[in-house]
Design a protein around this motif. Structure first.
Motif, short mmCIF file in Angstrom:
data_model
loop_
_atom_site.label_atom_id
_atom_site.label_comp_id
_atom_site.label_asym_id
_atom_site.label_seq_id
_atom_site.Cartn_x
_atom_site.Cartn_y
_atom_site.Cartn_z
N LEU A 7 -7.88 12.30 -2.62
CA LEU A 7 -8.20 13.83 -2.63
C LEU A 7 -8.37 14.26 -4.11
N SER A 8 -7.76 13.43 -5.16
CA SER A 8 -8.11 13.66 -6.48
C SER A 8 -9.51 13.45 -6.77
N ALA A 43 -14.61 16.78 -8.28
CA ALA A 43 -16.25 16.71 -8.16
C ALA A 43 -16.51 18.23 -7.69
N MET A 44 -15.46 18.97 -7.33
CA MET A 44 -15.97 20.32 -6.69
C MET A 44 -15.47 21.14 -7.87
N PHE A 76 0.92 -1.12 -0.05
CA PHE A 76 -0.14 -0.24 0.09
C PHE A 76 0.68 1.49 0.06
N ASP A 77 0.92 1.82 -0.97
CA ASP A 77 1.50 3.36 -1.20
C ASP A 77 0.68 4.24 -0.69
N ILE A 78 1.06 4.77 0.73
CA ILE A 78 0.10 5.53 1.58
C ILE A 78 0.08 7.10 0.69
N GLU A 79 0.96 7.68 0.20
CA GLU A 79 1.02 8.88 -0.44
C GLU A 79 0.17 8.70 -1.68
#
Length: 815
Positions: A717-718, A723-724, A707-710
């Protein structure tokens, strides 16, 4: 910056524990950590309770490619959790036992059979004294794994089979006592200031004794006057002064000695290949013509008396397993002295071929009972299988949803993760291939929720075509985009290579050209001929290698004259050569298009040809600049190829690597419309990667989830920010209106605009630098420098005056 990503590995072991045939064992002095190395190259770290000695497996270290033969501590500090390991392939590693990371690794031409950690005089920390299949004794630093100096032999140089380092009580120097395989005892004296630059260090004394192929040598720590030398059929006690034989102990019938140590001045512990420990009382107080002669106790005047035929050691205790099971190979055993809470404890460790670790308390068994021969069982026993049975809930596998409690579980034998499609392809022992959504199956095994109540979730695809175990899988499009993205290739124990349609699950073709099970599938280089570019390479257990065309559906080349197993395959695309290396060192050179055997090479020439193939790969990577900057993304760092060319003195590779590095630097300015204010783009790792892992070929395959946390945070976040609207982003404080205006103004109208702007500013900077250099050359008397210094001084005074006036006005305002 690259390398700062936090990667968290999670292992799905499955219902079965990995096999662990123990080859070496080590216990820390504080009795908190046990380390076992195995014949498959893995190292298992066990957490030990110092009071009860209960052992719990904590992690498995992977890094060696051959059996682990030596384990040693790395520091004299008890809290320093580092160990050093060595393998039969010459690999040495320094491990951090806290997080399991390999801090340093090196591969030597020398192969060690024994490592003793010793604190030398005039040294801050431990030094490793190593001996093995070479004629010297190497002294190494445990953290840098650098050879500090070596001890050489002047008389009868030969392999050193055993050594012992000690510091005599009446001297300040260190003494190295060693014996060669031919029975020559050698003594070196070390003062602590030896180094690589000093002259060769030869032995001070040497003597030939009748002792061939010694396995271990230990000097008695209680008197430093007797030496125990253990051979396979016998072990002998020697006088340390003149190396005369004091007594001998024959190995029990059907057993061979492995090693031994002193328990006291008159008692020794010797263990055998059957995994048993034998305690002997050395001869003393034996009557001889009315006098008492003490044969092996130095404190008595009969120490150097004549040898008596019936004067032999007495066996008084045995350390053995009650069941006395047969072992497939000799166990790894070690005698250790630990200290916990100021109390010393002496233990005998044993790790066997079944992975069982046993501990005996030597002090409890050292009591001599007259006219009795007690056999003591181990006080603690454990193994990975026992640890798996005690776990509740039991460890999960990645495809546990397909197994039923009433049916026998089908072993997983091969797997491949398709990153672009987020699919996991798993081959099984019954010949079936399962394709499942990787994220969904990981979610099912690790996360609790309503999805665990669903039947037949996640949905899976089943491919049936092999008549036995699936050994290997290959997705060629993942290696190079020239292959069809729908093609999946598998090789099995049924001698067949199958070509599948990944999306429909249809079996497109079945290649049956080998006479042995398929062991490996490889993709040829991209710069081969057009026909070979559409092929894949398969290797089989009958020592044959084939090139199979996926478009023509036929075998292009069959290379089947190899006498030994194939261990490596290299390529020379410019010459249309496939270079096959075998386990005996022989190299076969085949023409790929015609299938003709061009030549067979042996010895140094074969090694040079393999090295030349590596240089060709470096040249090809460096010379691929014509394809454009986009082709550089998948290649390694140009510095790697530059230093490789430097090592092999290949000027072409060095020039190509330099040109590629400059092209990568110049190509970094063209961001393709991102604007000069945007951060340079970098390759983003996949948030989840699945990799198959197997400690032994007979074990079912486990899986490691990386699992790559970054990468996970960026993906989440993307999705949220996409959606904003811009107004919502500005309201949330993520962007500002000024930033949007500047970004709009600096947005490139064409792909080359950003590069032109960067080049313009670069030329301006160079021009300014040239002008400054010219002015400095003309200013011979330093007038400009003095004017600059005066201007800076005046600026400092004006700033101080302004701050003073500002402070006075603020004070008046308050009043």
């Amino acid at each position: 910056m690259p390398g700062t990503n936090l990667i968290v590995p999670v292992v799905l072991w499955g219902k079965n524990a990995p096999s662990h045939c123990v080859s070496s064992v080590y216990l820390s002095r504080d009795q908190k950590t046990l380390v076992t190395g195995c014949y498959d190259g893995q190292i298992c770290i066990w957490q030990v309770n110092p009071d009860t000695l209960k052992m719990t497996p904590r992690c498995l270290l992977v890094g060696h490619t051959a059996p682990v033969t030596c384990l040693s501590r790395a520091s004299i500090i008890q809290d320093n959790n580092y160990i050093v390991s060595s393998s039969e392939a010459g690999e040495m590693c320094t491990w951090d036992l806290v997080d399991g990371k390999c801090r340093e690794s090196v591969k030597l031409t020398q192969i060690h059979t024994n490592i003793q950690a010793y604190h030398m005089c005039n040294s801050e920390d431990l030094r490793l004294f190593c001996n093995g299949y070479y004629a010297e004794i190497l002294i190494m630093d445990p953290f840098s794994l650098e050879i500090l100096f070596c001890l050489s032999s002047k008389m009868n140089p030969d392999w050193i089979s055993a050594l012992h380092v000690l510091r005599p009580s009446s001297r300040k120097d260190d003494v190295v006592l060693a014996i060669s395989i031919t029975g020559t005892v050698k003594v070196w004296s070390l003062l602590g200031h030896e180094n690589k630059q000093s002259e060769p260090i030869y032995e001070n004394e040497s003597k030939q004794i009748r002792c061939l192929n010694a396995l271990s040598l230990n000097c008695c720590a209680y008197n430093q006057r007797t030496v125990l030398v253990v051979c396979a059929k016998y072990c002998q006690i020697y006088d340390a002064g003149d190396f005369s034989v004091l007594c001998s102990i024959q190995a029990p019938a059907g057993e061979r000695w492995m090693s031994g140590d002193f328990l006291a001045t008159d008692r020794v512990l010797v263990w055998s290949t059957e995994g048993k420990g034998y305690m002997y009382k050395l001869p003393a107080n034996k009557p001889l013509t009315g006098l008492f002669v003490f044969r092996s106790v130095p404190d008595h005047k009969g120490f150097h008396g004549p040898t008596v035929e019936h004067d032999s050691p007495v066996l008084f205790s045995i350390l053995a397993h009650p069941d006395n099971k047969l072992l497939s190979c000799p166990p790894a055993m070690r005698f250790v002295t630990t200290s916990v809470g100021g109390k010393q404890r002496r233990l005998l460790l044993r790790g066997d071929s079944a992975g069982v670790v046993s501990l005996w308390n030597v002090d409890q068994a050292a009591t001599h009972v007259h006219n009795q021969l007690p056999s003591h069982a181990p006080i603690v026993m454990t193994s990975l299988d026992m640890a798996w049975e005690e776990m509740n809930p039991s460890p999960v596998g990645i495809l546990d949803q397909l197994s039923h409690p009433d049916e026998q579980e089908i072993k997983l034998t091969a797997s491949i993760y398709l990153l672009a499609a987020n699919r996991l392809v798993v081959g099984r022992e019954d010949g079936s291939i399962v394709i499942v959504n990787a994220t969904h199956t990981v979610q099912l095994q690790l996360l609790h929720g309503g999805h665990q109540q669903l039947d037949d979730w996640p949905p899976h695809q089943l491919l049936l075509g092999h008549n036995g175990r699936v050994n290997c899988l290959l997705y060629p499009h993942h290696i190079h985009h020239r292959y069809d993205r729908s093609h999946l290739v598998s090789g099995g124990i049924d001698f067949a290579v199958c070509l599948w349609d990944l999306f429909s699950g249809a079996l497109l073709h079945r290649f049956c050209v080998h006479a042995g099970e398929i062991t490996q599938l490889i993709v040829p280089p991209h710069n081969c001929s057009t026909r070979i570019q559409k092929c894949i390479c398969s290797v089989a257990s009958d020592h044959s290698v084939t090139l199979l065309s996926l478009t023509e559906r036929k075998c292009v080349t069959l290379a089947s004259r190899h006498l030994f197993p194939v261990v490596s395959i290299k390529w020379r695309p410019a010459d249309d050569f496939m270079v096959v290396g075998c386990s005996d060192g022989t190299v076969y050179v085949w023409q790929m298009e015609t299938g003709h055997l061009d030549r067979v090479l042996h010895g140094m020439i074969a090694e040079e040809v393999l090295s030349a193939c590596d240089e060709t790969v470096a040249d090809d990577l460096g010379g691929s600049l014509a394809a454009g900057a986009g082709d550089l993304q998948g290649l390694a760092n140009p510095a790697v190829h530059f230093f490789r060319g430097l090592r092999h003195r290949n000027l072409t590779a060095m020039r190509a690597a330099t040109a590629r590095g400059l092209a990568a630097l110049s190509g970094g300015h063209g961001a393709g419309g991102a604007g000069p204010l945007a951060e340079p783009a970098r390759a983003r790792r996949a948030p989840l990667t699945v990799q198959g892992f197997r400690s032994n070929p007979t074990d079912p395959e486990s899986h490691i989830l990386f699992f790559d946390i970054e990468g996970l945070i960026v993906e989440l976040l993307s999705e949220e920010y996409s959606a904003m609207s811009p107004a919502s982003l500005e309201a949330a404080g993520l962007i500002t209106s000024e930033y949007m205006k500047v970004a709009a103004l600096t947005q490139s109208a064409s792909p080359d605009a950003a590069k032109r702007i960067s080049d313009f500013f670069g030329r301006v900077k160079d021009k300014a630098g040239d002008m400054e250099r010219i002015l400095k050359e003309k200013d011979k008397h330093g007038i400009l420098a003095k004017m600059k210094e005066g201007a800076e001084t005046m600026q400092t005074k004006l700033q101080a005056k302004a701050e003073q006036l500002k402070g006075g006005s603020d004070h008046k305002g308050k009043c």
